[in-house]
Design a protein around this motif. Structure first.
Motif, PDB file in Angstrom:
ATOM      1  N   ARG A 124     -11.975   1.315  -3.075  1.00  0.00           N
ATOM      2  CA  ARG A 124     -11.924   2.738  -2.699  1.00  0.00           C
ATOM      3  C   ARG A 124     -10.735   3.484  -3.204  1.00  0.00           C
ATOM      4  NH1 ARG A 124     -11.572   2.089   2.191  1.00  0.00           N
ATOM      5  NH2 ARG A 124     -13.800   2.498   2.960  1.00  0.00           N
ATOM      6  N   GLY A 125      -9.684   2.837  -3.230  1.00  0.00           N
ATOM      7  CA  GLY A 125      -8.373   3.309  -3.957  1.00  0.00           C
ATOM      8  C   GLY A 125      -8.688   3.428  -5.578  1.00  0.00           C
ATOM      9  N   PHE A 138      -4.193  10.232  -0.863  1.00  0.00           N
ATOM     10  CA  PHE A 138      -4.904   8.933  -0.468  1.00  0.00           C
ATOM     11  C   PHE A 138      -4.026   7.639  -0.755  1.00  0.00           C
ATOM     12  CE2 PHE A 138      -5.396  10.169  -5.057  1.00  0.00           C
ATOM     13  CZ  PHE A 138      -5.232   8.758  -5.791  1.00  0.00           C
ATOM     14  N   SER A 139      -4.503   6.533  -0.590  1.00  0.00           N
ATOM     15  CA  SER A 139      -3.671   5.444  -0.774  1.00  0.00           C
ATOM     16  C   SER A 139      -4.191   4.415  -1.909  1.00  0.00           C
ATOM     17  CB  SER A 139      -3.581   4.259   0.662  1.00  0.00           C
ATOM     18  OG  SER A 139      -3.234   5.295   1.789  1.00  0.00           O
ATOM     19  N   VAL A 140      -3.253   3.773  -2.542  1.00  0.00           N
ATOM     20  CA  VAL A 140      -3.504   2.723  -3.546  1.00  0.00           C
ATOM     21  C   VAL A 140      -2.715   1.339  -3.202  1.00  0.00           C
ATOM     22  CG1 VAL A 140      -3.951   4.317  -5.329  1.00  0.00           C
ATOM     23  CG2 VAL A 140      -1.802   3.549  -5.050  1.00  0.00           C
ATOM     24  N   THR A 141      -3.360   0.448  -3.521  1.00  0.00           N
ATOM     25  CA  THR A 141      -2.627  -0.870  -3.518  1.00  0.00           C
ATOM     26  C   THR A 141      -1.951  -1.477  -4.510  1.00  0.00           C
ATOM     27  OG1 THR A 141      -4.225  -1.582  -1.603  1.00  0.00           O
ATOM     28  CG2 THR A 141      -3.064  -3.205  -2.475  1.00  0.00           C
ATOM     29  N   SER A 156     -11.682  -6.320  -2.673  1.00  0.00           N
ATOM     30  CA  SER A 156     -11.761  -5.788  -1.382  1.00  0.00           C
ATOM     31  C   SER A 156     -12.293  -4.425  -1.232  1.00  0.00           C
ATOM     32  CB  SER A 156     -10.188  -5.795  -0.572  1.00  0.00           C
ATOM     33  OG  SER A 156      -9.230  -5.000  -1.080  1.00  0.00           O
ATOM     34  N   ARG A 157     -12.673  -3.786  -0.282  1.00  0.00           N
ATOM     35  CA  ARG A 157     -13.195  -2.522   0.155  1.00  0.00           C
ATOM     36  C   ARG A 157     -12.041  -1.293  -0.020  1.00  0.00           C
ATOM     37  NH1 ARG A 157     -18.010  -0.640   2.067  1.00  0.00           N
ATOM     38  NH2 ARG A 157     -18.493  -2.971   2.859  1.00  0.00           N
ATOM     39  N   ASP A 158     -11.105  -1.852   0.329  1.00  0.00           N
ATOM     40  CA  ASP A 158      -9.703  -0.793   0.420  1.00  0.00           C
ATOM     41  C   ASP A 158      -9.511  -0.786  -0.926  1.00  0.00           C
ATOM     42  OD1 ASP A 158     -10.329  -0.539   2.974  1.00  0.00           O
ATOM     43  OD2 ASP A 158      -8.641  -1.962   3.612  1.00  0.00           O
ATOM     44  N   LYS A 159      -9.222  -1.652  -1.886  1.00  0.00           N
ATOM     45  CA  LYS A 159      -8.771  -1.648  -3.132  1.00  0.00           C
ATOM     46  C   LYS A 159      -9.910  -0.964  -4.045  1.00  0.00           C
ATOM     47  CE  LYS A 159      -5.807  -5.806  -3.221  1.00  0.00           C
ATOM     48  NZ  LYS A 159      -5.703  -7.107  -3.924  1.00  0.00           N
ATOM     49  N   VAL A 190       0.893  -1.263  -0.082  1.00  0.00           N
ATOM     50  CA  VAL A 190       0.141   0.047   0.057  1.00  0.00           C
ATOM     51  C   VAL A 190       0.889   1.129  -0.066  1.00  0.00           C
ATOM     52  CG1 VAL A 190      -1.808   1.044   1.301  1.00  0.00           C
ATOM     53  CG2 VAL A 190      -1.795  -1.336   1.230  1.00  0.00           C
TER      54      VAL A 190
END
Length: 412
Positions: A237-238, A179-182, A232-235, A169
């Protein structure tokens, strides 16, 4: 023999009309599907484009952007769609087999507009022995794309490489957004002297880069925003924040996903123009004219004529043939005596005339049974053999026939 009724003309007219109608409709539908097939296709074929719902596709990010209220367009043509208040970010998703000139044509059509190129990464295949589900991919192998997908005339000399490593990340700062990206394992990166790094990769290359002279962006690794990122939710969102930040950085107010590079475009052709406005009206008129011509031909000619017998069967036909033979021989007047004799004998027989009367006496006896003031049978019997032409003959013969009909009350 079968007692079923047979058709007079060999074929059932309704059946033939139905076959012709189905054939015409099928022919028109075939050419319409050939012309409009790419545009009518759902595109869910497991590829890496905006219509695909498989792992390499981008249907997820498209759906998310539309739900968020963004203006999203799926572009199937190479034409520019930039207007005074409409400045979209054109998103290109080439395949490993896309040609550089195709990409250059799409970028040039933007007239210096804003473009994001998402490089391909996955080569998908079907696993032997497993039935493939529609829109799914069996297995994917990461394959580094050729740098030819980034035309040197537009981006300068670039290189594309895969950086081995683990997923990580990383922070991103773009368009005044943090913001963050994976980054996935074995992330793809791009390097070039005319590119600015927006999101750095582990090997010093750029996962996201921008041309220094134009608003042209390169996303080297598609796993940041494709359907695989929505695991995944985080990915997810990114991915959404990444696309939104690129659009804001490019000052774009809409997103246009191109699918022509993936074989789903509607190219220019006379066949396609025949089924889209404004020429669809002419096509419909031609179809209607053809149907009217078929209807007119059907009503004008109808079923095939049944050949008549050379010699008709029945007493009436025998009489008609005999009369026609007499007429052709011009011997109509020669039958006057025989006709008078037949009429006299029929009346005398039916009315029971006294026996022993000669022809003159029989005629006088018949005259007594006629109404006062009517033509006398005896006068007509003497005049008919003296007829000079067929007109006189027919007139007197008809008068004799009328007398017989009135006296005997029949139609013979």
């Amino acid at each position: 023999m079968s007692g079923a009724a047979t058709s007079d003309h060999g074929f059932n007219p309704r059946l033939i009309a139905g076959v012709v109608a189905i054939g015409v409709i099928a022919f028109i539908a075939l050419w319409a599907l050939i012309a409009l097939g790419p545009q009518l296709s759902s595109g869910n074929n497991g590829g890496g484009h905006a219509l695909a719902k498989g792992a390499p596709g981008y249907a997820g990010i498209v759906d998310l952007l539309e739900r968020a209220g963004a203006e999203v367009e799926l572009r199937r043509t190479v034409e520019s769609q930039s207007y005074e208040e409409y400045h979209p970010l054109l998103i290109l998703t080439p395949t490993h087999r896309s040609r550089p000139e195709e990409i250059s044509e799409l970028i040039d059509a933007q007239s210096g507009g804003k473009v994001l190129i998402i490089l391909p990464k996955w080569e998908v295949m079907t696993v032997p022995g497993q039935a493939a589900k529609p829109g799914w991919v069996g297995a994917g192998i990461p394959v580094t794309p050729s740098a030819r997908l980034l035309p040197e005339a537009l981006f300068g000399k670039v290189t594309v490489a895969a950086a081995p490593g683990k997923a990580a990340v990383v922070p991103a700062d773009l368009a005044n957004r943090v913001f963050s990206v994976t980054l996935p394992a074995n992330v793809q990166t791009v390097k070039g002297e005319q590119l600015d790094v927006l999101i750095a990769g582990p090997d010093g290359g750029a996962v996201l880069a921008r041309s220094r002279e134009h608003d042209r962006y390169i996303l080297a690794d598609p796993d940041l925003i494709n359907n695989l990122a929505f695991a995944s939710r985080d990915k997810a969102r990114g991915a959404a924040m990444l696309i939104d930040a690129i659009g804001e950085d490019a000052d774009a107010n809409a997103l246009a996903f191109d699918v022509t590079l993936n074989g789903l475009g509607g190219g220019r052709s006379l066949l396609r123009f025949a089924f889209v406005p404004p020429f669809i009206g002419i096509t419909l008129c031609l179809i209607a004219a053809g149907l009217l011509a078929l209807w007119q031909a059907w009503a004008r000619f109808g079923p095939a004529l049944k050949p008549a017998r050379a010699i008709p069967v029945s007493k009436a036909a025998l009489i008609a043939n005999s009369a026609d033979l007499i007429k052709q021989a011009r011997r109509e007047l020669d039958g006057a005596d025989a006709f008078v004799k037949s009429q006299r004998g029929a009346i005398a027989r039916r009315l029971h005339a006294p026996s022993g009367l000669d022809d003159g006496g029989t005629d006088a006896w018949i005259d007594k049974h006629l109404p006062a003031g009517s033509d006398l049978f005896s006068a007509l019997a003497r005049r008919l053999p003296l007829a000079r032409n067929t007109h006189e003959f027919l007139a007197d013969a008809q008068a004799l026939h009328d007398i017989r009909k009135d006296l005997l009350r029949d139609s013979q």
